[in-house]
Design a protein around this motif. Structure first.
Motif, short mmCIF file in Angstrom:
data_model
loop_
_atom_site.label_atom_id
_atom_site.label_comp_id
_atom_site.label_asym_id
_atom_site.label_seq_id
_atom_site.Cartn_x
_atom_site.Cartn_y
_atom_site.Cartn_z
N TYR A 1 -4.04 -3.78 -3.21
CA TYR A 1 -2.15 -3.63 -2.93
C TYR A 1 -2.37 -5.26 -2.33
CZ TYR A 1 -4.43 -2.09 2.01
OH TYR A 1 -4.68 -2.46 2.63
N GLN B 1 -1.21 -1.61 -9.97
CA GLN B 1 -1.13 -0.07 -9.83
C GLN B 1 -0.85 0.96 -10.25
OE1 GLN B 1 1.63 -1.01 -6.83
NE2 GLN B 1 -0.39 -1.73 -5.20
N LYS C 1 0.65 -1.39 -0.02
CA LYS C 1 -0.36 0.00 0.01
C LYS C 1 1.06 1.64 -0.20
CE LYS C 1 -0.04 0.37 4.91
NZ LYS C 1 1.03 -0.75 5.01
#
Ligand SMILES: [Zn+2]
Ligand SMILES: [Zn+2]
Length: 310
Positions: free
Chosen positions: A215, A97, A58
């Motif tokens: 994540y 991501q 994260k």
């Protein structure tokens, strides 16, 4: 509870200062705080080329997301550590991501470049110790080879506070001299910055959820994280009773860091015979550990548009 700034339902209660915020005002608060951290500690300029080290977790994902949103010029690097399923998953998260962020992603798989994954090397050194060495080296060498001005990592306030507490308990003065949000570049070491330095882990998680960043939650199977987790738990307990403890602890440290710096001897560095990077011995710790005869280079071909999977 209602948001402090509008009539919407609160998304989060901040402990310090105690405030309720809706999702939009929390996102605004978080991004403004990162910007202020960057300005206060003079971490980055908008014309600098920044490499964000993306692990799949994260903190680094949020770092890349916010820097990109604030208009910094970023590219991402994921180092695949070659630790079975865990690394496969981490790489997948890193890719997703970067897709969401819209930032170029470079991938270095250490099994491909060095022959072994972390944990597969026959050595008496614990995996976490040479993993750290390997990650730091590749991150820096990649940034250096490709002319990045800075490397940004995802360290947050809880990481720094637990690092400080643990090193204070052991009076590791040499480590205590090396904390802080900025490690200036020198020689062939690229500058390192921590834009999330003043944000708590809880705030980072809340931000990731708010903007839809997925994540990896799983810990590395080699994790020696037990000490860090203990330190974080203690600090969280203190924070409950005395809001602001972590922040005061870390801010106070920055004022007093000079006390520890005097204890650090400036080591003479020369150039590693194999790779030419700064080293205290004839051959640097990285080339020595991996038994390299030739330097590793990571020059990215800028003509190729597709950076993925290099
Ligand atoms: Zn609001
Ligand atoms: Zn070397």
């Amino acid at each position: 509870m209602k948001c402090k700034f509008c009539s919407k339902e609160a998304y989060i209660k901040l402990h310090y200062p105690k405030t309720y915020l809706c999702i939009d005002h929390f996102i605004e608060y978080f991004e403004r705080k990162v910007q202020r951290t960057i300005e206060r500690y003079k971490l980055l300029r908008k014309d600098e080329k920044v490499l964000v080290a993306i692990s799949g977790g994260k903190d680094s994902a949020v770092t890349a997301y916010v820097l990109n949103k604030l208009g910094y010029n970023i590219e991402c690097l994921h180092i695949n550590l070659g630790i079975g399923e865990y690394s496969k998953k981490s790489e997948e998260f890193a890719k997703r991501q970067c897709d969401l962020i819209g930032a170029p992603l470079h991938i270095v798989r250490i099994k491909e470049v060095l022959g072994y994954g972390i944990g597969e090397v026959k050595t008496r050194r614990p995996p976490c110790s040479y993993c750290g060495l390997t990650k730091r080296y590749i991150m820096n060498k990649f940034a250096y080879d490709n002319n990045f001005d800075a490397i940004a990592t995802g360290h947050n306030l809880d990481d720094e506070a637990s690092f400080l507490l643990n090193n204070l308990l052991h009076w590791n003065t040499e480590y205590l001299a090396k904390g802080g949000p900025l490690l200036p570049g020198e020689n062939k070491f690229v500058k390192k910055v921590k834009p999330l330095y003043e944000l708590t882990e809880r705030e980072v998680v809340a931000y990731a959820l708010a903007v839809g960043l997925d994540y990896i939650v799983e810990e590395c199977p080699h994790a020696r994280g037990a000490t860090t987790l203990d330190m974080k738990a203690i600090l969280n307990e203190l924070e409950e009773k005395r809001p602001g403890t972590k922040f005061t602890f870390v801010r106070g440290y920055l004022k007093k860091r000079g006390l520890f710096e005097v204890e650090v001897e400036k080591k003479e560095l020369r150039e590693c015979k194999i790779c030419g990077m700064p080293s205290s011995g004839e051959i640097c710790a990285f080339c020595r550990f991996w038994g390299l005869k030739e330097p590793l280079t990571f020059k990215v071909d800028r003509d190729e548009d597709n950076l993925r999977g290099t």
